[in-house]
Design a protein around this motif. Structure first.
Motif, PDB file in Angstrom:
ATOM      1  N   GLN A 136       0.882  -1.225   0.156  1.00 39.76           N
ATOM      2  CA  GLN A 136       0.036  -0.081   0.038  1.00 39.76           C
ATOM      3  C   GLN A 136       0.887   1.264  -0.161  1.00 39.76           C
ATOM      4  O   GLN A 136       0.361   2.341  -0.542  1.00 39.76           O
ATOM      5  N   ILE A 137       2.085   1.015   0.379  1.00 37.10           N
ATOM      6  CA  ILE A 137       3.097   2.148   0.402  1.00 37.10           C
ATOM      7  C   ILE A 137       3.361   2.381  -0.904  1.00 37.10           C
ATOM      8  O   ILE A 137       3.514   3.626  -1.389  1.00 37.10           O
ATOM      9  N   VAL A 138       4.277   1.353  -1.524  1.00 40.28           N
ATOM     10  CA  VAL A 138       5.084   1.322  -2.724  1.00 40.28           C
ATOM     11  C   VAL A 138       3.976   1.707  -3.882  1.00 40.28           C
ATOM     12  O   VAL A 138       4.092   2.443  -4.902  1.00 40.28           O
ATOM     13  N   HIS A 139       2.716   0.782  -3.993  1.00 38.51           N
ATOM     14  CA  HIS A 139       1.880   0.718  -5.060  1.00 38.51           C
ATOM     15  C   HIS A 139       0.919   1.887  -5.038  1.00 38.51           C
ATOM     16  O   HIS A 139       0.366   2.353  -6.380  1.00 38.51           O
ATOM     17  N   GLU A 140       0.392   2.416  -3.978  1.00 42.15           N
ATOM     18  CA  GLU A 140      -0.640   3.548  -3.831  1.00 42.15           C
ATOM     19  C   GLU A 140      -0.225   4.521  -3.351  1.00 42.15           C
ATOM     20  O   GLU A 140      -0.380   5.502  -4.007  1.00 42.15           O
ATOM     21  N   ALA A 141       0.197   4.559  -2.215  1.00 39.45           N
ATOM     22  CA  ALA A 141       0.627   5.922  -1.319  1.00 39.45           C
ATOM     23  C   ALA A 141       1.620   6.647  -2.259  1.00 39.45           C
ATOM     24  O   ALA A 141       1.592   7.924  -2.702  1.00 39.45           O
ATOM     25  N   ALA A 142       2.932   5.885  -2.612  1.00 38.49           N
ATOM     26  CA  ALA A 142       4.058   6.694  -3.424  1.00 38.49           C
ATOM     27  C   ALA A 142       3.680   6.520  -4.956  1.00 38.49           C
ATOM     28  O   ALA A 142       4.216   7.284  -5.486  1.00 38.49           O
ATOM     29  N   ASP A 143       3.127   5.472  -5.028  1.00 38.69           N
ATOM     30  CA  ASP A 143       2.984   5.342  -6.703  1.00 38.69           C
ATOM     31  C   ASP A 143       4.241   5.331  -7.372  1.00 38.69           C
ATOM     32  O   ASP A 143       4.551   6.020  -8.377  1.00 38.69           O
ATOM     33  N   VAL A 144       4.930   4.322  -6.772  1.00 37.65           N
ATOM     34  CA  VAL A 144       6.361   4.315  -7.418  1.00 37.65           C
ATOM     35  C   VAL A 144       6.240   4.044  -8.809  1.00 37.65           C
ATOM     36  O   VAL A 144       5.737   3.034  -9.379  1.00 37.65           O
ATOM     37  N   ARG A 145       7.329   4.580  -9.577  1.00 40.36           N
ATOM     38  CA  ARG A 145       7.509   4.143 -10.942  1.00 40.36           C
ATOM     39  C   ARG A 145       8.584   3.746 -11.229  1.00 40.36           C
ATOM     40  O   ARG A 145       9.961   4.241 -10.900  1.00 40.36           O
ATOM     41  N   SER A 146       8.912   3.209 -12.588  1.00 40.11           N
ATOM     42  CA  SER A 146      10.062   2.925 -13.055  1.00 40.11           C
ATOM     43  C   SER A 146      10.974   4.190 -13.370  1.00 40.11           C
ATOM     44  O   SER A 146      10.579   4.990 -13.978  1.00 40.11           O
ATOM     45  N   GLY A 147      12.346   3.936 -12.968  1.00 38.52           N
ATOM     46  CA  GLY A 147      13.291   5.209 -13.245  1.00 38.52           C
ATOM     47  C   GLY A 147      13.240   6.416 -12.030  1.00 38.52           C
ATOM     48  O   GLY A 147      14.138   7.044 -12.152  1.00 38.52           O
ATOM     49  N   GLN A 148      12.561   6.082 -11.127  1.00 38.52           N
ATOM     50  CA  GLN A 148      12.317   7.153  -9.912  1.00 38.52           C
ATOM     51  C   GLN A 148      13.378   6.625  -8.725  1.00 38.52           C
ATOM     52  O   GLN A 148      13.755   5.347  -8.839  1.00 38.52           O
ATOM     53  N   THR A 149      13.966   7.599  -7.895  1.00 37.73           N
ATOM     54  CA  THR A 149      14.731   7.599  -6.886  1.00 37.73           C
ATOM     55  C   THR A 149      14.067   7.254  -5.764  1.00 37.73           C
ATOM     56  O   THR A 149      13.019   8.203  -5.218  1.00 37.73           O
ATOM     57  N   VAL A 150      14.328   6.126  -4.949  1.00 39.36           N
ATOM     58  CA  VAL A 150      13.237   5.867  -3.706  1.00 39.36           C
ATOM     59  C   VAL A 150      14.199   5.770  -2.462  1.00 39.36           C
ATOM     60  O   VAL A 150      15.223   4.937  -2.527  1.00 39.36           O
TER      61      VAL A 150
END
Length: 318
Positions: A136-150
């Motif tokens: 729920q953090i990665v896929h929803e709240a942050a909506d992490v995408r390819s190429g981003q820095t986390v």
């Protein structure tokens, strides 16, 4: 049935194992689960002591525990997702009581999923709350995408290791933050950069490999001042995602001034998330270490070790 109950909030000694607790029957759309193992999470100890979700637990006596694994033992009217005997796991009803430290638990059917064939009950019981939180953090709240820095602060814990793996799978560059063996484990999971908090401050502009800046996503799994310290490292319109308790006062203003978004996450039951996790496990794409186990009779000592910060990931054997 056997169940662990408490009649007041307090230290581990308030937990009592009884042998005559009533067995709940499933109502419409619910299933009853004969519990094999139940996971022990920090929220269990905080709630036992009167913090976290304690105010949602209802009248005493109460029973903590959410992460269950077992077999479906009865079906309520309208359930078509499962059959008797199916092996299931999940975190029913959170943040409301699931009464997980018990031999039988009832749950809405959609709060559970089938256990992957490759998993035993003990390992399955260690997964739902931390893995669902990570999803729920990665896929929803942050909506992490390819190429981003986390940047993942406190990434050496159970939630953190799931966050790292999920973000890497999405194609992100991941900066981990831990120490000791946990730091080595993060490196084995493929973090692109590792910060040892025993010798380095993540916001030091003179870090040995160079200061951190312009990250797209900060995931703070520690709380306190850490999210506030991470705001200057986040690019405009980036996002800081924090744990729900202990956020630094002033974070709203600091984020707004920097043009940075921020939010926190309170995990909720989510069969879509847990089915995704189960699929990753079945495909060998998610590392899940076997937890330590302890009998239900040792619940007081397990909670005592958790309070001391000395408990590895542990599940109780029912």
């Amino acid at each position: 049935m056997r169940a662990v109950v408490q009649n007041e909030f307090g230290g581990p000694e308030v937990l009592t194992l009884i042998h005559d607790a009533p067995i709940s029957e499933p109502i419409h759309t619910e299933v009853q689960v004969r519990v094999s193992h139940v996971g022990v999470n920090p929220v269990d100890g905080k709630t036992r002591g009167g913090a976290s979700v304690a105010k949602l637990m209802g009248a005493f006596p109460i029973t903590v525990g959410w992460d269950i694994a077992g077999e479906v033992s009865a079906l309520g009217n309208g359930v078509n997702r499962f059959a008797l005997g199916d092996r299931v796991f999940g975190m029913p009803r959170f943040p409301y009581p699931a009464n997980g430290y018990a031999e039988f638990v009832t749950s809405p059917s959609r709060h559970l999923v089938r256990i992957p064939d490759s998993l035993d009950f003990a390992t399955a019981a260690s997964i739902p709350l931390p893995a669902t939180t990570a999803y729920q953090i990665v896929h929803e709240a942050a909506d992490v995408r390819s190429g981003q820095t986390v940047l993942v602060l406190g990434s050496g814990g159970t939630v953190g290791t799931y966050v790292v793996q999920m973000a890497k799978k999405l194609g992100a560059t991941v900066i981990g933050h831990a120490t000791g063996e946990k730091l080595k484990h993060l490196e084995s999971l493929g973090v692109d950069r590792a910060i040892d908090y025993a010798s380095e401050e993540f916001d030091d502009p003179n870090l040995g490999a160079g200061g951190i800046s312009d990250v797209d996503v900060v995931i703070d799994l520690i709380g306190g001042e850490f999210a506030l310290r991470a705001v200057p490292l986040t690019k405009p319109d980036g996002i800081v995602v924090g744990v729900p308790s202990g956020q630094q006062q002033g974070l709203d203003a600091a984020a707004a001034q920097a043009g940075v978004r921020w939010t926190n996450v309170i995990v909720e039951p989510d069969h879509v998330a847990l089915e995704y996790v189960a699929e990753l496990i079945e495909n060998g794409e998610l590392q899940v270490p076997a937890p330590a186990t302890a009998p239900l009779e040792d619940v007081v000592e397990v909670h005592r070790q958790m309070d001391y910060g000395q408990l590895p990931k542990t599940v109780l054997t029912i």
